[in-house]
Design a protein around this motif. Structure first.
Motif, PDB file in Angstrom:
ATOM      1  N   GLU A   2       3.759   5.553  -5.724  1.00  0.00           N
ATOM      2  CA  GLU A   2       3.801   5.462  -7.183  1.00  0.00           C
ATOM      3  C   GLU A   2       2.644   6.357  -7.459  1.00  0.00           C
ATOM      4  OE1 GLU A   2       4.754   4.230 -10.945  1.00  0.00           O
ATOM      5  OE2 GLU A   2       5.835   3.797  -9.314  1.00  0.00           O
ATOM      6  N   GLN A   3       1.614   6.433  -6.849  1.00  0.00           N
ATOM      7  CA  GLN A   3       0.614   7.548  -7.395  1.00  0.00           C
ATOM      8  C   GLN A   3       0.757   8.752  -7.258  1.00  0.00           C
ATOM      9  OE1 GLN A   3      -2.342   6.374  -8.424  1.00  0.00           O
ATOM     10  NE2 GLN A   3      -3.381   8.472  -8.640  1.00  0.00           N
ATOM     11  N   GLN A   4       1.730   9.262  -6.040  1.00  0.00           N
ATOM     12  CA  GLN A   4       2.173  10.644  -5.911  1.00  0.00           C
ATOM     13  C   GLN A   4       3.028  11.198  -7.058  1.00  0.00           C
ATOM     14  OE1 GLN A   4       3.894  10.542  -1.937  1.00  0.00           O
ATOM     15  NE2 GLN A   4       1.991  11.106  -0.987  1.00  0.00           N
ATOM     16  N   ARG A   5       4.025   9.923  -7.340  1.00  0.00           N
ATOM     17  CA  ARG A   5       4.860  10.262  -8.564  1.00  0.00           C
ATOM     18  C   ARG A   5       4.154  10.374  -9.769  1.00  0.00           C
ATOM     19  NH1 ARG A   5       8.025   5.332  -7.126  1.00  0.00           N
ATOM     20  NH2 ARG A   5       9.143   6.050  -5.234  1.00  0.00           N
ATOM     21  N   LEU A  61       1.037  11.996  -9.985  1.00  0.00           N
ATOM     22  CA  LEU A  61       0.268  13.083 -10.040  1.00  0.00           C
ATOM     23  C   LEU A  61       1.325  14.351 -10.122  1.00  0.00           C
ATOM     24  CD1 LEU A  61      -2.008  12.627  -6.910  1.00  0.00           C
ATOM     25  CD2 LEU A  61      -2.704  12.982  -9.422  1.00  0.00           C
ATOM     26  N   GLN A  62       2.566  14.183  -9.581  1.00  0.00           N
ATOM     27  CA  GLN A  62       3.762  15.133  -9.845  1.00  0.00           C
ATOM     28  C   GLN A  62       3.878  15.124 -11.177  1.00  0.00           C
ATOM     29  OE1 GLN A  62       6.749  14.032  -6.859  1.00  0.00           O
ATOM     30  NE2 GLN A  62       5.575  14.807  -5.162  1.00  0.00           N
ATOM     31  N   ALA A  63       3.988  13.996 -11.893  1.00  0.00           N
ATOM     32  CA  ALA A  63       4.502  14.035 -13.369  1.00  0.00           C
ATOM     33  C   ALA A  63       3.337  14.660 -14.264  1.00  0.00           C
ATOM     34  CB  ALA A  63       4.647  12.691 -13.691  1.00  0.00           C
ATOM     35  N   ALA A  64       2.150  14.420 -13.774  1.00  0.00           N
ATOM     36  CA  ALA A  64       0.982  14.877 -14.642  1.00  0.00           C
ATOM     37  C   ALA A  64       1.015  16.346 -14.316  1.00  0.00           C
ATOM     38  CB  ALA A  64      -0.336  14.181 -14.251  1.00  0.00           C
ATOM     39  N   ALA A 113       0.767  -1.241  -0.094  1.00  0.00           N
ATOM     40  CA  ALA A 113      -0.121  -0.024  -0.139  1.00  0.00           C
ATOM     41  C   ALA A 113       0.908   1.174  -0.155  1.00  0.00           C
ATOM     42  CB  ALA A 113      -1.075  -0.104   1.322  1.00  0.00           C
ATOM     43  N   ARG A 114       1.947   1.187   0.738  1.00  0.00           N
ATOM     44  CA  ARG A 114       2.814   2.401   0.741  1.00  0.00           C
ATOM     45  C   ARG A 114       3.544   2.668  -0.528  1.00  0.00           C
ATOM     46  NH1 ARG A 114       4.542   0.475   5.840  1.00  0.00           N
ATOM     47  NH2 ARG A 114       6.290  -0.591   4.875  1.00  0.00           N
ATOM     48  N   GLU A 115       3.845   1.571  -1.303  1.00  0.00           N
ATOM     49  CA  GLU A 115       4.540   1.555  -2.562  1.00  0.00           C
ATOM     50  C   GLU A 115       3.530   2.140  -3.658  1.00  0.00           C
ATOM     51  OE1 GLU A 115       5.935  -2.389  -3.582  1.00  0.00           O
ATOM     52  OE2 GLU A 115       7.792  -2.204  -2.134  1.00  0.00           O
ATOM     53  N   GLN A 116       2.306   1.691  -3.528  1.00  0.00           N
ATOM     54  CA  GLN A 116       1.312   2.261  -4.301  1.00  0.00           C
ATOM     55  C   GLN A 116       1.064   3.906  -4.147  1.00  0.00           C
ATOM     56  OE1 GLN A 116      -1.736  -0.357  -4.041  1.00  0.00           O
ATOM     57  NE2 GLN A 116      -1.166  -1.949  -5.446  1.00  0.00           N
ATOM     58  N   LYS A 117       1.161   3.958  -2.883  1.00  0.00           N
ATOM     59  CA  LYS A 117       0.882   5.351  -2.805  1.00  0.00           C
ATOM     60  C   LYS A 117       1.753   6.377  -3.323  1.00  0.00           C
ATOM     61  CE  LYS A 117      -0.482   8.465   1.259  1.00  0.00           C
ATOM     62  NZ  LYS A 117      -0.617   8.614   2.849  1.00  0.00           N
TER      63      LYS A 117
END
Length: 88
Positions: A50-53, A55-58, A44-48
């Motif tokens: 990855e999701q933040q990365r 969002l930052q890239a977008a 779950a931490r890894e997925q979170k």
């Protein structure tokens, strides 16, 4: 001694039969909704992260896109190629 042994066996039986579900599945039983295990928390931490990365890239891509649109929208001065050529 028999009483202590009997009580300890009953307590051991009671504690061993109690189990808490650390993994919760959806109604179909295919997807995990909550995983309380150590491995599930790590995932779950890894997925979170990855999701933040993502969002930052977008957000960075959107900023670059908006800046590119602004440079395209700026009025460029009109030049008269033939007139400039004759003067020189």
């Amino acid at each position: 001694m028999k009483k202590v042994f009997a009580i300890s066996l009953m307590m051991m039986f009671a504690f061993c039969t109690y189990a808490q579900a650390r993994t919760v599945y959806d109604s179909t039983g295919r997807k995990i909704i909550y995983d309380g295990t150590i491995r599930g928390q790590k995932r779950a931490r890894e997925q979170k992260l990855e999701q933040q990365r993502k969002l930052q890239a977008a957000a960075a891509a959107r900023l670059d896109y908006e800046q590119a649109l602004k440079t395209l929208e700026e009025p460029k001065p009109k030049t008269n190629f033939y007139q400039d050529r004759i003067q020189n």
